[in-house]
Design a protein around this motif. Structure first.
Motif, PDB file in Angstrom:
ATOM      1  N   THR A  87       0.853  -1.190   0.000  1.00 12.75           N
ATOM      2  CA  THR A  87       0.000   0.000   0.000  1.00 12.75           C
ATOM      3  C   THR A  87       0.889   1.240   0.000  1.00 12.75           C
ATOM      4  N   LEU A  88       0.704   2.093  -0.990  1.00 14.14           N
ATOM      5  CA  LEU A  88       1.481   3.334  -1.079  1.00 14.14           C
ATOM      6  C   LEU A  88       0.566   4.471  -1.530  1.00 14.14           C
ATOM      7  N   PRO A  89       0.787   5.670  -1.020  1.00 14.03           N
ATOM      8  CA  PRO A  89       0.025   6.822  -1.506  1.00 14.03           C
ATOM      9  C   PRO A  89       0.349   7.088  -2.973  1.00 14.03           C
ATOM     10  N   PRO A  90      -0.551   7.788  -3.700  1.00 12.11           N
ATOM     11  CA  PRO A  90      -0.273   8.078  -5.107  1.00 12.11           C
ATOM     12  C   PRO A  90       1.070   8.787  -5.290  1.00 12.11           C
ATOM     13  N   GLY A  91       1.731   8.474  -6.394  1.00 16.03           N
ATOM     14  CA  GLY A  91       3.015   9.117  -6.680  1.00 16.03           C
ATOM     15  C   GLY A  91       3.913   8.210  -7.490  1.00 16.03           C
ATOM     16  N   LYS A  92       5.109   8.710  -7.779  1.00 18.73           N
ATOM     17  CA  LYS A  92       6.103   7.925  -8.510  1.00 18.73           C
ATOM     18  C   LYS A  92       7.073   7.324  -7.500  1.00 18.73           C
ATOM     19  N   TYR A  93       7.411   6.056  -7.713  1.00 17.35           N
ATOM     20  CA  TYR A  93       8.279   5.346  -6.775  1.00 17.35           C
ATOM     21  C   TYR A  93       9.367   4.564  -7.496  1.00 17.35           C
ATOM     22  N   GLN A  94      10.505   4.473  -6.818  1.00 17.00           N
ATOM     23  CA  GLN A  94      11.546   3.536  -7.214  1.00 17.00           C
ATOM     24  C   GLN A  94      11.441   2.371  -6.230  1.00 17.00           C
ATOM     25  N   LEU A  95      11.252   1.179  -6.765  1.00 17.68           N
ATOM     26  CA  LEU A  95      11.182  -0.012  -5.911  1.00 17.68           C
ATOM     27  C   LEU A  95      12.389  -0.895  -6.186  1.00 17.68           C
ATOM     28  N   THR A  96      13.078  -1.254  -5.108  1.00 20.05           N
ATOM     29  CA  THR A  96      14.219  -2.169  -5.243  1.00 20.05           C
ATOM     30  C   THR A  96      13.932  -3.420  -4.445  1.00 20.05           C
ATOM     31  N   MET A  97      14.041  -4.566  -5.086  1.00 18.87           N
ATOM     32  CA  MET A  97      13.999  -5.806  -4.319  1.00 18.87           C
ATOM     33  C   MET A  97      15.435  -6.205  -4.044  1.00 18.87           C
ATOM     34  N   GLN A  98      15.669  -6.640  -2.801  1.00 16.67           N
ATOM     35  CA  GLN A  98      17.032  -6.971  -2.379  1.00 16.67           C
ATOM     36  C   GLN A  98      16.996  -8.307  -1.653  1.00 16.67           C
ATOM     37  N   PHE A  99      17.793  -9.238  -2.113  1.00 16.93           N
ATOM     38  CA  PHE A  99      17.895 -10.543  -1.452  1.00 16.93           C
ATOM     39  C   PHE A  99      19.002 -10.455  -0.403  1.00 16.93           C
ATOM     40  N   ALA A 100      18.728 -11.048   0.769  1.00 18.92           N
ATOM     41  CA  ALA A 100      19.712 -11.005   1.854  1.00 18.92           C
ATOM     42  C   ALA A 100      19.644 -12.302   2.645  1.00 18.92           C
ATOM     43  N   ASP A 101      20.711 -12.590   3.385  1.00 24.32           N
ATOM     44  CA  ASP A 101      20.793 -13.871   4.098  1.00 24.32           C
ATOM     45  C   ASP A 101      19.933 -13.870   5.365  1.00 24.32           C
ATOM     46  N   GLY A 102      19.990 -14.964   6.100  1.00 21.82           N
ATOM     47  CA  GLY A 102      19.142 -15.154   7.276  1.00 21.82           C
ATOM     48  C   GLY A 102      19.351 -14.120   8.369  1.00 21.82           C
TER      49      GLY A 102
END
Ligand SMILES: [Cu+2]
Length: 136
Positions: A103-118
């Motif tokens: 859920t995000l308010p209206p607007g332009k966004y940069q989304l980064t998915m990042q994999f990380a360890d336990g």
């Protein structure tokens, strides 16, 4: 009949190109299945994570080459080895989720998915993917 040297070299070259691309394909990576880069979405929207070459495990599991997904909002990749903060713009999917409703308010966004360890230590830019979306 013998194979001309030039033909032989050409064949070798083709084989090495194929091997090199196969090696590249085997490099672990992550990608968004949704949304697509440049998408215009309505909130809440589905985010789907994919990973190849590593396995998803819940946070706390320190099996090598495993980890969990993170979604970074208006932030780029986290350097390798750095622990990903947990706040409103650094979302952890530590149960091993491969998707979420965001859920995000209206607007332009940069989304980064990042994999990380336990232990939430980033696998670095190589295990991240950044897209730009618009929430209408
Ligand atoms: Cu985490």
């Amino acid at each position: 009949m013998t194979i001309p040297a030039s033909r032989f070299i050409q064949t070798l070259f083709c084989a090495s190109v194929l091997l090199a691309s196969a090696a590249r394909a085997a490099e672990p990576s992550v990608s968004f299945t949704a949304p697509m880069d440049g998408a215009v979405v309505s909130s809440p929207f589905d985010v789907r994570f994919a990973v190849t070459g590593m396995e998803v495990k819940p946070a706390g599991d320190m099996t090598p080459n495993t980890g969990h997904h993170h979604l970074l909002i208006n932030a780029g990749p986290i350097p390798k080895g750095v622990v990903i903060p947990a706040d409103d713009t650094h979302l952890h999917y530590g149960k091993g989720q491969t998707g979420a409703k965001v859920t995000l308010p209206p607007g332009k966004y940069q989304l980064t998915m990042q994999f990380a360890d336990g232990a939430h230590q980033s696998y670095g830019p190589a295990m991240s993917k950044t897209i730009n979306i618009t929430v209408k």
